[in-house]
Structures are given as structure tokens and as C-alpha cells.
Design a protein around this motif. Structure first.
Motif, PDB file in Angstrom:
ATOM      1  N   GLY A   1       0.815  -1.208   0.000  1.00  0.00           N
ATOM      2  CA  GLY A   1       0.000   0.000   0.000  1.00  0.00           C
ATOM      3  C   GLY A   1       0.849   1.259   0.000  1.00  0.00           C
ATOM      4  N   ILE A   2       1.922   1.243  -0.779  1.00  0.00           N
ATOM      5  CA  ILE A   2       2.847   2.369  -0.823  1.00  0.00           C
ATOM      6  C   ILE A   2       2.997   2.865  -2.255  1.00  0.00           C
ATOM      7  N   SER A   3       3.710   3.969  -2.399  1.00  0.00           N
ATOM      8  CA  SER A   3       4.034   4.501  -3.714  1.00  0.00           C
ATOM      9  C   SER A   3       5.546   4.536  -3.869  1.00  0.00           C
ATOM     10  N   ILE A   4       6.037   4.009  -4.970  1.00  0.00           N
ATOM     11  CA  ILE A   4       7.467   4.017  -5.271  1.00  0.00           C
ATOM     12  C   ILE A   4       7.693   4.982  -6.429  1.00  0.00           C
ATOM     13  N   ALA A   5       8.463   6.035  -6.188  1.00  0.00           N
ATOM     14  CA  ALA A   5       8.727   7.016  -7.235  1.00  0.00           C
ATOM     15  C   ALA A   5       9.586   6.389  -8.335  1.00  0.00           C
ATOM     16  N   LYS A   6       9.222   6.655  -9.583  1.00  0.00           N
ATOM     17  CA  LYS A   6      10.001   6.164 -10.720  1.00  0.00           C
ATOM     18  C   LYS A   6      10.853   7.305 -11.255  1.00  0.00           C
ATOM     19  N   VAL A   7      12.159   7.082 -11.291  1.00  0.00           N
ATOM     20  CA  VAL A   7      13.088   8.116 -11.737  1.00  0.00           C
ATOM     21  C   VAL A   7      13.647   7.704 -13.094  1.00  0.00           C
ATOM     22  N   TYR A   8      13.396   8.528 -14.102  1.00  0.00           N
ATOM     23  CA  TYR A   8      13.765   8.186 -15.473  1.00  0.00           C
ATOM     24  C   TYR A   8      15.000   8.971 -15.921  1.00  0.00           C
ATOM     25  N   PRO A   9      15.776   8.416 -16.834  1.00  0.00           N
ATOM     26  CA  PRO A   9      16.912   9.166 -17.388  1.00  0.00           C
ATOM     27  C   PRO A   9      16.423  10.253 -18.337  1.00  0.00           C
ATOM     28  N   GLU A  10      17.280  11.231 -18.577  1.00  0.00           N
ATOM     29  CA  GLU A  10      16.974  12.286 -19.535  1.00  0.00           C
ATOM     30  C   GLU A  10      17.110  11.738 -20.956  1.00  0.00           C
ATOM     31  N   GLU A  11      16.131  12.026 -21.796  1.00  0.00           N
ATOM     32  CA  GLU A  11      16.180  11.529 -23.172  1.00  0.00           C
ATOM     33  C   GLU A  11      17.423  12.019 -23.898  1.00  0.00           C
ATOM     34  N   SER A  12      17.848  13.245 -23.590  1.00  0.00           N
ATOM     35  CA  SER A  12      19.025  13.798 -24.265  1.00  0.00           C
ATOM     36  C   SER A  12      20.286  13.026 -23.901  1.00  0.00           C
ATOM     37  N   ASP A  13      20.372  12.552 -22.646  1.00  0.00           N
ATOM     38  CA  ASP A  13      21.534  11.772 -22.225  1.00  0.00           C
ATOM     39  C   ASP A  13      21.561  10.409 -22.915  1.00  0.00           C
ATOM     40  N   ILE A  14      20.391   9.791 -23.055  1.00  0.00           N
ATOM     41  CA  ILE A  14      20.307   8.498 -23.736  1.00  0.00           C
ATOM     42  C   ILE A  14      20.669   8.650 -25.207  1.00  0.00           C
ATOM     43  N   GLN A  15      20.166   9.698 -25.831  1.00  0.00           N
ATOM     44  CA  GLN A  15      20.459   9.907 -27.249  1.00  0.00           C
ATOM     45  C   GLN A  15      21.937  10.183 -27.467  1.00  0.00           C
ATOM     46  N   ALA A  16      22.547  10.912 -26.546  1.00  0.00           N
ATOM     47  CA  ALA A  16      23.982  11.198 -26.669  1.00  0.00           C
ATOM     48  C   ALA A  16      24.796   9.912 -26.584  1.00  0.00           C
ATOM     49  N   PHE A  17      24.377   9.004 -25.682  1.00  0.00           N
ATOM     50  CA  PHE A  17      25.076   7.716 -25.591  1.00  0.00           C
ATOM     51  C   PHE A  17      24.919   6.930 -26.885  1.00  0.00           C
ATOM     52  N   ILE A  18      23.692   6.856 -27.387  1.00  0.00           N
ATOM     53  CA  ILE A  18      23.424   6.100 -28.611  1.00  0.00           C
ATOM     54  C   ILE A  18      24.212   6.678 -29.787  1.00  0.00           C
ATOM     55  N   ASP A  19      24.256   8.010 -29.880  1.00  0.00           N
ATOM     56  CA  ASP A  19      24.988   8.654 -30.977  1.00  0.00           C
ATOM     57  C   ASP A  19      26.470   8.301 -30.944  1.00  0.00           C
ATOM     58  N   GLN A  20      27.021   8.171 -29.742  1.00  0.00           N
ATOM     59  CA  GLN A  20      28.459   7.891 -29.627  1.00  0.00           C
ATOM     60  C   GLN A  20      28.791   6.411 -29.689  1.00  0.00           C
ATOM     61  N   TYR A  21      27.961   5.583 -29.024  1.00  0.00           N
ATOM     62  CA  TYR A  21      28.316   4.170 -28.884  1.00  0.00           C
ATOM     63  C   TYR A  21      27.367   3.202 -29.586  1.00  0.00           C
ATOM     64  N   GLY A  22      26.155   3.638 -29.914  1.00  0.00           N
ATOM     65  CA  GLY A  22      25.138   2.730 -30.419  1.00  0.00           C
ATOM     66  C   GLY A  22      24.246   2.250 -29.284  1.00  0.00           C
ATOM     67  N   MET A  23      23.080   1.739 -29.607  1.00  0.00           N
ATOM     68  CA  MET A  23      22.110   1.327 -28.591  1.00  0.00           C
ATOM     69  C   MET A  23      22.698   0.345 -27.590  1.00  0.00           C
ATOM     70  N   ASN A  24      23.436  -0.643 -28.078  1.00  0.00           N
ATOM     71  CA  ASN A  24      24.019  -1.669 -27.205  1.00  0.00           C
ATOM     72  C   ASN A  24      25.540  -1.579 -27.154  1.00  0.00           C
TER      73      ASN A  24
END
Length: 242
Positions: free
Chosen positions: A90-113
Motif C-alpha cells: 500500500g505504498i508509492s514508489i517514485a520512478k526516476v527516469y533518465p533524460e532523453e538527451s543523455d540516452i540519445q547522446a550515448f546512442i549517438d556515440q556508442y550505439g544502442m548496445n
């Protein structure tokens, strides 16, 4: 071909009296933390250790906020486990998401995987998906909790109950620092704590889906984390203080 024999949940080894003593101590630790600090946050992965702490927080009614890092690459079982835990307690767990810009920067440099290419790329992915979100989740807090244990890896053998998180300038607590694997699972079985489905499929340690695999019997319990890297340190950087 014979199928590999994967890790399985260990048998109960503690007596009821021993478990009661450990449980009392754990709740006292949480109560002590809550009495000393006004804004305490607990980062839960929904895996076994963190479920023990969640259960103890609920039982002790300690004023501790829960959050989880929704990295975008978690197993569906982990995503579902968040809701299971919320409903159970009966609790709430906050979900903390990464910034889309940070994910895109990683993908641009290294690829998705690209994290499979080596330690540098792996750290960059963890930085974008876990470390920066953790920093954001802890803004304004004066203490935070983890489910780390000394027994888990060579990098944690000197772990203490309390330490200073130098990187964030706040107190950090490891309430289960002196518990072993059997202690964890005895508590879970005794207290009927919800179990992450992947623990039932040979996963003793659970992280992001592409970076976690099942562990064979006899392997180190964190051998399934970033298994392609040849290193004794199976860490993402969340617990490096400096």
C-alpha cells in the motif's frame, strides 16, 4: 545436451530465534536513521535485499521514501514487480527516469548496445541511465539507503552500516551490510515477502535486461552482471563515493 544447473534460492538456515534477533536489529537501524534525518530516501531495485528493506520499512513505519531507477532497459518482470510491491504494501514508489538527451547522446556515440564494447562504454551507459538519475533522485535528501551487503562482492567486503557519500555530501546507510544470502532468504520466506520472478529463474542479482544473465550453480552471485567484462568489480558506479 544437459541443461545447465542454475543458481536457486537457498534453503532456510536461521532458526526462528536467530531471525527474530536480526529482524529486531534491522528495524532498530531503520528507526535510528529516521530519528537522525528528516529526508531519507531508499533506492530499490525490487531484488531480494531491497525487498527485505522495503518490508522492514513497512513494518517499522520508518519515514523513508522509496524510489526506483526506471532505466528504460529493465526486464518486464522488474517493471511489473514495482506495481506488485506497491499493491502489497500500500505504498508509492517514485520512478526516476533518465533524460532523453543523455540516452540519445550515448546512442549517438556508442550505439544502442554499445556497452558490450568495453568498460568505458558500459560506464557511459550506466552514467546516463542510472548515475545521473540517482543524483537527481537524491537532490534535497540528507540520507539514503542501499541494499548492499559485504558478502556480495570483493568491492564490498569492508562495507559499513553508515558511511559518508562524499560525492553527494550526505549520509549513506547499508542496513543489511552484515547479512548473508541465507539471512536474506530466510527473512523473505518467514515474512512472506514478494519475490522478484527472475529470482525463481536463476538470477541472484538483477539489473538491466541486456546486462544481466542467469548464474550457474557455484558461480559468484554477481557473475551474471556485465558478464562480458573481465573484472572482479561488478559495479555500475552508483556506490562510488568520490
Amino acid at each position: 545436451m544437459i541443461a545447465p544447473d542454475f543458481w536457486s534460492i537457498p534453503d532456510r538456515k536461521l532458526t526462528s530465534t536467530e531471525l527474530a534477533e536480526k529482524t529486531t536489529t534491522l528495524k532498530q537501524r531503520l528507526t535510528e536513521i529516521a530519528s537522525r534525518f528528516s529526508d531519507i530516501r531508499f533506492a530499490t531495485s525490487l531484488a531480494a535485499e531491497d525487498m527485505v528493506i522495503t518490508d522492514a520499512i513497512a513494518q517499522s513505519k520508518a519515514n523513508i521514501q522509496l524510489f526506483t531507477l526506471a532505466t528504460g532497459r529493465l526486464h518486464q518482470e522488474t517493471v511489473d514487480m514495482t506495481k506488485t510491491t506497491e499493491n502489497h504494501y500500500g505504498i508509492s514508489i517514485a520512478k526516476v527516469y533518465p533524460e532523453e538527451s543523455d540516452i540519445q547522446a550515448f546512442i549517438d556515440q556508442y550505439g544502442m548496445n554499445g556497452f558490450y564494447d568495453g568498460e568505458v562504454a558500459k560506464k557511459a551507459c550506466c552514467g546516463a541511465r542510472k548515475i545521473k538519475p540517482l543524483n537527481a533522485a537524491l537532490l534535497g535528501a540528507d540520507a539514503w539507503l542501499t541494499g548492499q551487503r559485504r558478502e556480495q562482492s570483493t568491492t564490498r567486503v569492508e562495507l559499513n552500516f553508515e558511511e559518508l557519500d562524499d560525492a553527494r555530501g550526505i549520509a549513506k546507510f547499508n542496513p543489511l551490510f552484515d547479512w548473508n544470502e541465507s539471512d536474506i532468504w530466510t527473512y523473505i520466506k518467514q515474512e512472506d515477502v514478494p519475490i522478484h520472478p527472475l529470482h525463481l529463474k536463476g538470477y541472484p542479482s538483477i539489473g538491466c535486461e541486456p546486462c544481466t544473465r542467469q548464474v550457474k550453480q557455484g558461480e559468484d552471485i554477481r557473475a551474471g552482471r556485465w558478464w562480458w567484462l573481465q573484472s572482479d568489480s561488478k559495479e555500475c558506479g552508483l556506490h562510488i563515493n568520490k
